[in-house]
Design a protein around this motif. Structure first.
Motif, PDB file in Angstrom:
ATOM      1  N   HIS A 140       0.864  -1.192   0.000  1.00 13.56           N
ATOM      2  CA  HIS A 140       0.000   0.000   0.000  1.00 13.56           C
ATOM      3  C   HIS A 140       0.894   1.233   0.000  1.00 13.56           C
ATOM      4  O   HIS A 140       1.672   1.435   0.931  1.00 13.56           O
ATOM      5  CB  HIS A 140      -0.907   0.045   1.233  1.00 13.56           C
ATOM      6  N   LEU A 141       0.786   2.044  -1.025  1.00 12.10           N
ATOM      7  CA  LEU A 141       1.526   3.303  -1.099  1.00 12.10           C
ATOM      8  C   LEU A 141       0.558   4.407  -1.491  1.00 12.10           C
ATOM      9  O   LEU A 141       0.012   4.404  -2.598  1.00 12.10           O
ATOM     10  CB  LEU A 141       2.658   3.220  -2.119  1.00 12.10           C
ATOM     11  N   THR A 142       0.327   5.343  -0.567  1.00  4.78           N
ATOM     12  CA  THR A 142      -0.545   6.486  -0.835  1.00  4.78           C
ATOM     13  C   THR A 142       0.307   7.731  -1.015  1.00  4.78           C
ATOM     14  O   THR A 142       1.100   8.073  -0.141  1.00  4.78           O
ATOM     15  CB  THR A 142      -1.544   6.703   0.320  1.00  4.78           C
ATOM     16  N   ILE A 143       0.136   8.384  -2.164  1.00  7.02           N
ATOM     17  CA  ILE A 143       0.870   9.609  -2.474  1.00  7.02           C
ATOM     18  C   ILE A 143      -0.111  10.764  -2.504  1.00  7.02           C
ATOM     19  O   ILE A 143      -1.019  10.794  -3.335  1.00  7.02           O
ATOM     20  CB  ILE A 143       1.592   9.494  -3.831  1.00  7.02           C
ATOM     21  N   ALA A 144       0.037  11.685  -1.565  1.00  2.00           N
ATOM     22  CA  ALA A 144      -0.821  12.867  -1.508  1.00  2.00           C
ATOM     23  C   ALA A 144      -0.167  13.987  -2.309  1.00  2.00           C
ATOM     24  O   ALA A 144       0.981  14.346  -2.042  1.00  2.00           O
ATOM     25  CB  ALA A 144      -1.047  13.300  -0.061  1.00  2.00           C
ATOM     26  N   ARG A 145      -0.923  14.545  -3.259  1.00  5.10           N
ATOM     27  CA  ARG A 145      -0.408  15.635  -4.087  1.00  5.10           C
ATOM     28  C   ARG A 145      -1.253  16.893  -3.864  1.00  5.10           C
ATOM     29  O   ARG A 145      -2.066  17.274  -4.707  1.00  5.10           O
ATOM     30  CB  ARG A 145      -0.442  15.264  -5.565  1.00  5.10           C
ATOM     31  N   PRO A 146      -1.070  17.547  -2.729  1.00  2.00           N
ATOM     32  CA  PRO A 146      -1.866  18.749  -2.475  1.00  2.00           C
ATOM     33  C   PRO A 146      -1.431  19.918  -3.339  1.00  2.00           C
ATOM     34  O   PRO A 146      -0.280  19.996  -3.785  1.00  2.00           O
ATOM     35  CB  PRO A 146      -1.597  19.039  -0.999  1.00  2.00           C
ATOM     36  N   SER A 147      -2.367  20.821  -3.560  1.00  2.00           N
ATOM     37  CA  SER A 147      -2.057  22.104  -4.175  1.00  2.00           C
ATOM     38  C   SER A 147      -1.498  23.007  -3.074  1.00  2.00           C
ATOM     39  O   SER A 147      -0.953  22.519  -2.081  1.00  2.00           O
ATOM     40  CB  SER A 147      -3.311  22.689  -4.811  1.00  2.00           C
ATOM     41  N   MET A 148      -1.639  24.298  -3.212  1.00  2.00           N
ATOM     42  CA  MET A 148      -1.126  25.215  -2.191  1.00  2.00           C
ATOM     43  C   MET A 148      -1.774  24.940  -0.840  1.00  2.00           C
ATOM     44  O   MET A 148      -2.993  24.780  -0.744  1.00  2.00           O
ATOM     45  CB  MET A 148      -1.372  26.671  -2.594  1.00  2.00           C
ATOM     46  N   LEU A 149      -0.953  24.874   0.198  1.00  2.00           N
ATOM     47  CA  LEU A 149      -1.440  24.552   1.528  1.00  2.00           C
ATOM     48  C   LEU A 149      -1.886  25.796   2.284  1.00  2.00           C
ATOM     49  O   LEU A 149      -1.223  26.834   2.227  1.00  2.00           O
ATOM     50  CB  LEU A 149      -0.348  23.841   2.330  1.00  2.00           C
ATOM     51  N   LEU A 150      -2.976  25.640   3.019  1.00  2.00           N
ATOM     52  CA  LEU A 150      -3.469  26.697   3.889  1.00  2.00           C
ATOM     53  C   LEU A 150      -3.276  26.259   5.336  1.00  2.00           C
ATOM     54  O   LEU A 150      -3.435  25.089   5.672  1.00  2.00           O
ATOM     55  CB  LEU A 150      -4.953  26.960   3.626  1.00  2.00           C
ATOM     56  N   GLY A 151      -2.934  27.200   6.188  1.00  2.00           N
ATOM     57  CA  GLY A 151      -2.741  26.887   7.600  1.00  2.00           C
ATOM     58  C   GLY A 151      -1.696  27.811   8.184  1.00  2.00           C
ATOM     59  O   GLY A 151      -0.952  28.476   7.469  1.00  2.00           O
TER      60      GLY A 151
END
Length: 216
Positions: A140-151
């Motif tokens: 199992h390999l999950t790759i998260a590709r977020p756009s610009m991060l808010l926080g």
């Protein structure tokens, strides 16, 4: 009950994820490997070394799940070599440590536009990192590709301040995303994976998964 490893726990996404892991009843122990010590926390062991790879080599106990939230910018890194160390070498070292200790699942933060063939250095390094992890053949390999991060960051990144209003109104996968939502989606995928093998999630998909979770 799962034993997990997290790197990047002092960052924007990693900080949220670490707190969620502490509260997660399915997690029995958390190894948060960092460059500098973090305050004592419930369920958390904190091996640390300025050379993060050295902290990782200290680990000997079995692991089930690996989370990697490492990431910087060219501006923060200061050089191409330092950027490759943070966004490629240390990510791969995290993965190698997980495999050495028996983990069957890895979840990693990458970036929108990751492409090993990209003419843009940032996107190319991210794509090469993804390719290296895929080649390790995780169950199992999950790759998260977020756009610009808010926080909230202690020091705001210049480009994020400049372009944040634009990315908030962009459609689909390009729309900016709360760092907390990325962490929520990663935690959900850790215990309810969408499917076996490689799963790549963009910002739109990450938001949808986060919206379905019960984490407050």
């Amino acid at each position: 009950m799962s034993r997990v490893l997290i790197t990047g726990a002092t960052g924007l996404i990693g900080g949220h994820l670490l707190r969620m892991l502490i509260d997660e009843p399915q997690v029995s122990h958390i190894v948060a490997a960092t460059r500098r010590p973090v305050p004592p926390m419930n369920k958390v062991t904190n091996p640390y070394d300025l050379q993060l790879s050295d902290a990782l080599t200290q680990l000997t106990e079995p692991l089930d799940i690996v989370f990697c939230c490492l990431g910087t910018t060219m501006r923060e890194a200061g050089s191409k070599e330092a950027f490759v160390l943070a966004d490629y070498t240390l990510v791969v070292d995290t993965a190698i440590t997980g495999l050495r200790l028996g983990a069957k699942q890895m979840l990693v933060v990458s970036a929108i536009g990751a492409n090993s063939k990209s003419p843009f250095f940032y996107n190319r390094v991210k794509g090469e990192m993804e390719a290296a992890l895929i080649a390790q053949d995780w169950p199992h390999l999950t790759i998260a590709r977020p756009s610009m991060l808010l926080g909230h960051r202690e020091s705001q990144r210049f480009n994020e301040s400049l372009f944040a209003p634009l990315f908030k109104i962009m459609p689909g996968k390009w729309k900016s995303i709360e760092a907390r939502d990325v962490a929520k989606a990663m935690l959900h995928e850790a215990f309810s994976p969408s499917h076996d093998g490689v799963n790549i999630l963009d910002s739109r998909q990450l938001r949808e998964i986060a919206a379905r979770t019960a984490i407050s």
